[in-house]
Design an enzyme around this catalytic site. Structure first.
Site, PDB file in Angstrom:
ATOM      1  N   TYR A 100       0.461  -1.268   0.173  1.00  0.00           N
ATOM      2  CA  TYR A 100      -0.015   0.121   0.473  1.00  0.00           C
ATOM      3  C   TYR A 100       0.350   1.052   0.031  1.00  0.00           C
ATOM      4  CZ  TYR A 100      -4.216  -2.345   0.340  1.00  0.00           C
ATOM      5  OH  TYR A 100      -5.735  -3.102  -0.335  1.00  0.00           O
ATOM      6  N   GLU A 142      -9.021  -6.886   4.257  1.00  0.00           N
ATOM      7  CA  GLU A 142      -8.743  -7.968   4.374  1.00  0.00           C
ATOM      8  C   GLU A 142      -7.472  -8.358   4.765  1.00  0.00           C
ATOM      9  OE1 GLU A 142      -5.721  -6.188   1.335  1.00  0.00           O
ATOM     10  OE2 GLU A 142      -7.497  -5.295   0.226  1.00  0.00           O
TER      11      GLU A 142
END
Length: 405
Positions: A100, A142
């Site tokens: 990310y 997630e």
């Protein structure tokens, strides 16, 4: 779920004010983002579908996701269903928290490159803060998915090797692969409609290729089945890399790697009639749903409608016919665009609203559909015109999320 309470009012206002700019330049920004990402981190080509990059689908899908996040930055719970849908794909592709910051850095640089002087320090600073919050939302969702997958009976994280125990040609363009784990340990059950990621190393390609394929049979404890269409190149787009490799180079006895089943396009347990509408290879998740519903809900009224160009490309026809023949609560219909033999199909041409109304008792049903985008747009339009309730309309795109409007 992480909230936006960590963002100050000024940051929220600044991000929301950029929504019109993103609507105008969103795809340009995300296209530039992927250029930067793969230049700075070529190893990520092993994760992202390069065919979707070339077709422009992935940048467009990312632009839509960024647009939605910006518009809802003060109420991210509004886009939680979309977040979960994307998170399923990320879990299936083994996206990790450390990815990310890389995405954020290159996305902000892309915004600066495209917007130039319009990307003020204030805007970039606001977006950096907002991206951090958005990333945390995905990471949290997630993380839970990874834990659930790992803790499931027979579940695993990452990739697991499977043997091709059977390869069956279903039509001129669709072939099924029956897959059993090489370790002979249990495999997890899954929900009808879910998919797996196939990971292969193709000698002519310098990076690992990953593609997601729906599981095309009902859950069982012995094997997975995927039914793959060999994608022929059209216009400036080449043949499907992975589908061609599977069709032409993978044989019985060979080994491929799979991620655990994922996806939220799954069969509901309602009692109202079920209508399954498939176009082309979109039949794969719906065939799994058909085989599952007659086992788990034997009294539920089911209508299965499949549309294809012709009988030569119609896959899994015998499997569907067998279910329909053995269960009185199932009615099956075939629509061919081209049909020399009138007895081979129930309609020549396309699925349209008048015909749907002639074969279905009412619009009070759960509708599931999947197939090529033009097919899906036509079905969605017909169902809307028939005043089918939004909560009764379920669909899935193969590949990046598209737009049915």
């Amino acid at each position: 779920m992480t909230t936006t309470t960590q963002l100050d009012v000024k940051t929220i206002e600044t991000v929301k004010a950029t929504v019109p700019v993103l609507a105008e330049h969103g795809t340009a920004i995300t296209s530039r983002f992927y250029q930067l990402l793969f230049t700075n981190h070529p190893e990520l080509k092993n994760i992202f579908n390069q065919s979707n990059q070339k077709k422009g689908k992935q940048p467009e899908a990312l632009a839509n996701a960024v647009y939605a996040a910006a518009a809802n930055i003060d109420q991210l719970e509004n886009i939680l269903p979309v977040v979960k849908q994307i998170a399923h794909k990320h879990r299936s592709l083994n996206i990790k928290p450390e990815h990310y910051p890389i995405v954020g850095e290159n996305l902000l640089k892309a915004m600066q490159d495209v917007l130039k002087e319009a990307a003020t320090d204030e805007i970039i600073s606001a977006w950096a803060k907002a991206y951090g919050i958005i990333a945390d939302v995905f990471i949290d969702v997630e993380k839970e998915m990874y834990q659930q997958t790992e803790n499931a009976l027979g579940g695993w994280i990452g990739y697991r090797n499977f043997n091709v125990i059977q390869k069956v040609k279903e039509s001129d363009v669709i072939t099924s692969f029956y897959l059993k784990p090489t370790d002979n340990k249990p495999i997890p059950t899954y929900q009808a409609g879910q998919y797996v990621t196939v990971k292969v190393d193709i000698p002519s390609i310098p990076y690992t290729c990953q593609r997601q394929y729906s599981l095309s049979c009902k859950p069982n404890s012995e094997y997975f089945r995927i039914s793959v269409k060999k994608e022929e190149g059209v216009a400036n787009h080449p043949d499907g890399v992975v589908s061609t490799y599977l069709h032409e180079s993978v044989e019985e006895g060979d080994r491929i790697a799979l991620s655990a089943p994922a996806g939220d396009f799954v069969l509901n347990d309602e009692k109202k009639p079920l209508v399954l509408l498939s176009g082309g290879v979109g039949l794969t998740p719906l065939t799994s749903m058909l085989e599952t519903v007659v086992e788990q809900q034997p009294n539920r009224e089911v209508y299965y409608i499949h549309a294809a160009q012709n009988k030569e490309v119609h896959g899994l026809k015998d499997a569907v016919k067998q279910v329909a023949d053995q269960h009185d609560n199932v009615r099956s219909f075939i629509v061919y665009e081209n049909c020399d033999d009138q007895g081979a199909c129930d309609k020549v041409g396309f699925v349209d609203l008048p015909w749907l109304q002639s074969v279905l008792p009412s619009n009070e049903a759960s509708f599931y559909f999947c197939g090529p985008e033009p097919f899906m747009k036509a079905i969605n339009k017909a169902l809307k015109e028939w005043n089918v309730k939004d909560e009764d309309i379920h669909y899935e795109f193969f590949g990046p999320q598209g737009d049915l409007n």
